[in-house]
Write a protein that holds these residues in place. Structure first.
Motif, PDB file in Angstrom:
ATOM      1  N   SER A 380       0.984  -1.135  -0.121  1.00 36.76           N
ATOM      2  CA  SER A 380      -0.153  -0.064  -0.221  1.00 36.76           C
ATOM      3  C   SER A 380       0.716   1.231   0.014  1.00 36.76           C
ATOM      4  O   SER A 380       0.678   2.162  -0.677  1.00 36.76           O
ATOM      5  N   ASP A 381       1.851   1.363   0.917  1.00 36.60           N
ATOM      6  CA  ASP A 381       2.885   2.382   1.018  1.00 36.60           C
ATOM      7  C   ASP A 381       3.393   2.615  -0.424  1.00 36.60           C
ATOM      8  O   ASP A 381       3.568   3.798  -0.890  1.00 36.60           O
ATOM      9  N   MET A 382       3.980   1.598  -1.375  1.00 35.05           N
ATOM     10  CA  MET A 382       4.647   1.910  -2.488  1.00 35.05           C
ATOM     11  C   MET A 382       3.517   2.429  -3.443  1.00 35.05           C
ATOM     12  O   MET A 382       3.877   3.252  -4.398  1.00 35.05           O
ATOM     13  N   LEU A 383       2.334   1.630  -3.524  1.00 39.84           N
ATOM     14  CA  LEU A 383       1.095   2.000  -4.387  1.00 39.84           C
ATOM     15  C   LEU A 383       0.936   3.599  -4.240  1.00 39.84           C
ATOM     16  O   LEU A 383       0.815   4.525  -5.042  1.00 39.84           O
ATOM     17  N   ASP A 384       0.895   4.036  -2.773  1.00 44.59           N
ATOM     18  CA  ASP A 384       0.244   5.373  -2.712  1.00 44.59           C
ATOM     19  C   ASP A 384       1.586   6.253  -3.073  1.00 44.59           C
ATOM     20  O   ASP A 384       1.430   7.389  -3.511  1.00 44.59           O
ATOM     21  N   ALA A 385       2.824   5.929  -2.739  1.00 44.05           N
ATOM     22  CA  ALA A 385       3.862   6.884  -3.120  1.00 44.05           C
ATOM     23  C   ALA A 385       3.947   6.995  -4.783  1.00 44.05           C
ATOM     24  O   ALA A 385       4.385   8.137  -5.344  1.00 44.05           O
ATOM     25  N   TYR A 386       3.785   5.976  -5.456  1.00 36.33           N
ATOM     26  CA  TYR A 386       3.823   5.913  -6.842  1.00 36.33           C
ATOM     27  C   TYR A 386       2.496   6.955  -7.542  1.00 36.33           C
ATOM     28  O   TYR A 386       2.692   7.626  -8.260  1.00 36.33           O
ATOM     29  N   MET A 387       1.514   6.972  -6.993  1.00 36.07           N
ATOM     30  CA  MET A 387       0.027   7.551  -7.393  1.00 36.07           C
ATOM     31  C   MET A 387       0.558   9.025  -6.834  1.00 36.07           C
ATOM     32  O   MET A 387       0.171  10.009  -7.826  1.00 36.07           O
TER      33      MET A 387
END
Length: 459
Positions: A380-387
């Protein structure tokens, strides 16, 4: 003569060039992320310590393996007594008839000139050497299970070393991106200072022509001083971050140490696939499984203490402990020990091992669930950072356009200098946000791959 002078001149020139280039060649050091990770594997104190723990576990395994072979001992004995340890004479005989007979024979022999004594002495001095070899035939399974337990110890040490290396390299990568991120912010701030200098020249020209007030020029100067102070703070932060990173990778820090900025083109892709089975690959979960197996082996070894112990012992000796002339002999002994009263105590030890096995199983199940949650959060942290990185990229384009329009409007007299400076601040903020977001995404992605047991980072 001219040739020699010309040759000497060439040599002096070459020496000067070499001396000029030597400091750069010897002291300049540019480090990439790959080289930092390689240096850490070789120099980091935590990694080296766990590697030594693996070597210690291997030595323990080799030590336990020797229990399969005979245990041989050599011994030596020597003594010299002030008086003989054993005395036996005619007067020590209990039978009166025998004593009188031997006394008569002794007196007759002495009268005939024979040099004999009325008593015999033994063990005044002597020496011997001996060798003992004991070969266990059956030890209740403790030798076999002990070797299996030692092998588990090696595997556990290797898993702990792998987990420590993973954590250390993850911290080093975070430190590396901290350093390079600060360096990028300095570059961004330098470019922003160039924009401020350009704006200052415009304002000074307008002030000279009476188009703006002194207050506008002071606003630009204040903004420039603020940015210079931020630049100094960033420079100090970079120096401290570099020192920390150098300590982590095991090298000495120098002002010439340079950490290469990662290219924007090398931004790693995002993983949209997510699996919940990755926790089985993590060293922590494997360590818990080994812990369960180890407790079961310890229980078997405890049970082995109550079983018969069978071994064969060979003893050989040579010496003159009693007689003056040396003699030798050898003995083979078959030894069987049956611990009849050990079962009562051992039964409680077995219950203790059963409890430990149950505890290890509970920890294994609980940690598996926690690992799944941890992996889900990392994803979730990786996806949030990417978005957010994509959102910040759009915000950066908007900030660039806003700053461009503010400059045009200010030149046309349609806006104030405060609006231009505000647009410039938003542009700088958007540029720094992109730098932070790229770092956050890259570190979060690395964390997720580590939790999933992915070896992509092992360069």
């Amino acid at each position: 003569m001219k040739k020699r002078t010309y040759r000497n001149r060439i040599m002096r020139t070459a020496l000067c060039v070499a001396m000029a280039l030597a400091p750069t060649t010897l002291t300049a050091q540019t480090l990439t992320l790959d080289s930092c990770l390689a240096l850490a594997r070789r120099n980091n104190a935590d990694i080296r310590t766990t590697q030594l723990d693996v070597l210690k576990a291997q030595e323990v395994k080799k030590q336990v393996f020797t229990k399969f072979f005979p245990q041989v001992q050599l011994g030596a004995l020597g003594y010299h007594a002030a008086e003989p340890l054993i005395r036996f004479g005619i007067n020590d005989i209990q039978s009166d008839d025998m004593r009188e007979l031997l006394q008569a024979i002794y007196e007759g022999a002495v009268t005939g000139g024979s040099d004999i004594k009325s008593e015999m002495t033994l063990m005044k001095r002597g020496a011997s050497i001996s060798a003992t070899a004991a070969q266990p035939i059956f030890a209740g399974g403790r030798i076999v299970n002990g070797n299996r337990l030692a092998q588990l110890g090696v595997e556990a040490a290797e898993l702990q070393a792998a987990a420590k290396e993973r954590d250390v390299l993850e911290n080093i990568e975070s430190s590396y991106y901290l350093v390079t991120g600060l360096q990028q912010k300095v570059a961004t701030l330098t470019a922003a200072l160039d924009l401020i200098d350009s704006l200052d020249r415009t304002v000074q020209s307008a002030l000279a022509n009476g188009l703006v007030t002194k207050s506008d020029a002071l606003q630009v100067q204040l903004k420039r001083n603020e940015m210079l102070a931020n630049q100094q703070q960033l420079t100090s932060g970079i120096r401290l971050a570099k020192r920390l990173l150098c300590r982590q990778i095991g090298i000495d820090y120098t002002d010439s140490t340079v950490f290469a900025d990662p290219s924007p083109a090398t931004l790693p892709p995002i993983e949209y696939l997510y699996t919940m089975q990755a926790d089985s690959l993590r060293p922590e979960m494997q360590l818990l499984r080994i812990n369960v197996e180890a407790e079961k082996l310890k229980r078997k070894m405890t049970i082995g203490e109550t079983l018969p112990q069978l071994s064969i012992v060979g003893i050989g000796f040579y010496g003159n402990i009693i007689k003056k002339n040396a003699v030798g002999n050898a003995i083979a002994v078959l030894s069987l020990n049956v611990p009849l009263t050990a079962w009562w105590e051992t039964s409680h030890k077995i219950r203790q091992h059963n409890i430990a096995i149950e505890e290890a199983g509970i920890m294994q199940d609980n940690l598996g669930k926690m690992m799944s949650l941890e992996e889900e959060k990392a994803y979730s942290d990786m996806l949030d950072a990417y978005m957010l990185m994509k959102s910040d990229s759009s915000a950066l384009e908007v900030a660039k356009e806003n700053y461009r329009l503010s400059n045009l409007n200010y030149a046309a007299g349609n806006t104030t200098l405060s609006e231009v400076l505000r647009a410039h601040a938003l542009l700088l903020q958007a540029q720094n946000a992109i730098t932070d977001r790229r770092t956050t995404y890259t570190v979060a992605r690395r964390r997720l791959l580590d939790l999933k047991g992915n070896n992509e980072h092992k360069r």
